[in-house]
Enzyme design. Structure first.
Site, short mmCIF file in Angstrom:
data_model
loop_
_atom_site.label_atom_id
_atom_site.label_comp_id
_atom_site.label_asym_id
_atom_site.label_seq_id
_atom_site.Cartn_x
_atom_site.Cartn_y
_atom_site.Cartn_z
CE LYS A 45 -4.57 110.24 67.05
NZ LYS A 45 -4.60 111.73 67.02
CG ASP B 279 -8.38 116.48 68.75
OD1 ASP B 279 -8.04 116.09 67.63
OD2 ASP B 279 -7.56 116.87 69.63
CG MET C 154 -8.32 111.08 77.80
SD MET C 154 -7.12 111.48 76.51
CE MET C 154 -5.70 111.99 77.49
#
Length: 263
Positions: A59, A37, A173
């Site tokens: 992402k 990731d 996040m």
């Protein structure tokens, strides 16, 4: 027919290589392919065998170059080629990591999978900053939430349930939506003066910290250019931060701990 390989679903922790578990490191050292990731630190990725195939599938907010379905397919394809695959995920794969979805896809394909848990970002940041997640008289509970939704959909959180001053709220996040989060919490009764700690790239050499208040955190984080990955710790426990403002320290000396918030 070639015997399929296996997949190790490995939590890379918050970024510091020394926070990897022994199990995670052992699995990573066996990798023939690493599917990793965006939030996996370069220091940890460097621990993979030099000849291991590296497949980035990270992402970012509003940017999903490799959809989750394709990530699942990549792991299956590599394993069916007979490779030992490490799916390397920041933090813990089962805490906002969609690890359970990946396990389901691998099980459906008949691919053996084993999980190595990782230290989740909230724990890593707490240890790095000295701000506890719970503390007698300040917080008797802990809530972990993600600050963005799948496919960048609008936030759909239990705002009234989250607005509990006796509970520490940690937002993962959340940089893109911290203004909305703060406004919603204040609207549900959270004190505007409640302290907030924002930590960018926690536990890594790139770590940055900012102490603010709930009513100011969005503007101050934006001005300081605090973008992802940023973890927000919201609650009275932030008053224990070693560099908290003087007015907080003064209140700690004169008021009960569980009332110690910004003036």
């Amino acid at each position: 027919m070639r015997k399929p390989g296996q997949v190790f679903l490995v939590g890379a922790g918050p970024g510091d290589p020394e926070l990897l578990t022994l199990k995670a490191l052992r699995m990573l050292k066996r990798a023939q392919a690493v599917v990793y990731d965006r939030l996996v630190s370069p220091e940890i990725l460097a621990l993979a065998p030099p000849l291991a195939r590296r497949v980035p599938v990270g992402k970012a907010p509003k940017a999903h170059p490799v959809p989750q379905e394709r990530i699942n397919e990549i792991m299956v394809e590599l394993a069916l080629d007979g490779l030992t695959v490490v799916r390397l995920k920041g933090g813990d794969p089962l805490v906002f990591g969609r690890g359970s979805e990946e396990v389901a896809a691998l099980n459906a394909a008949g691919i053996p999978v084993e999980i190595a848990p990782g230290i989740t970002a909230a724990q890593g940041v707490a240890a790095a900053t000295g701000v506890p997640l719970t503390h007698r008289g300040l917080a008797n509970g802990l809530r972990l939430v993600t600050g963005h939704c799948r496919d960048d959909q609008p936030l759909d959180l239990d705002w009234s349930g989250l607005a509990d001053p006796d509970t520490t709220l940690v937002v993962y996040m959340g940089a893109a939506n911290i203004a909305e989060i703060a406004t919603r919490l204040i609207g549900q009764g959270m004190p505007e003066s409640l302290p907030v700690l924002a930590v960018a790239s926690g536990t890594t050499p790139r770590e940055r910290r900012l102490v603010s208040r709930l009513d100011r955190i969005a503007d101050e984080a934006s001005a300081a250019q605090y973008f992802g990955p940023v973890l927000f710790v919201i609650g009275r426990v932030v008053s224990l931060y070693q560099s908290c403002p003087a007015e907080v320290l003064a209140m700690l000396a004169t008021r009960p701990l569980r009332e110690a918030v910004y003036a």
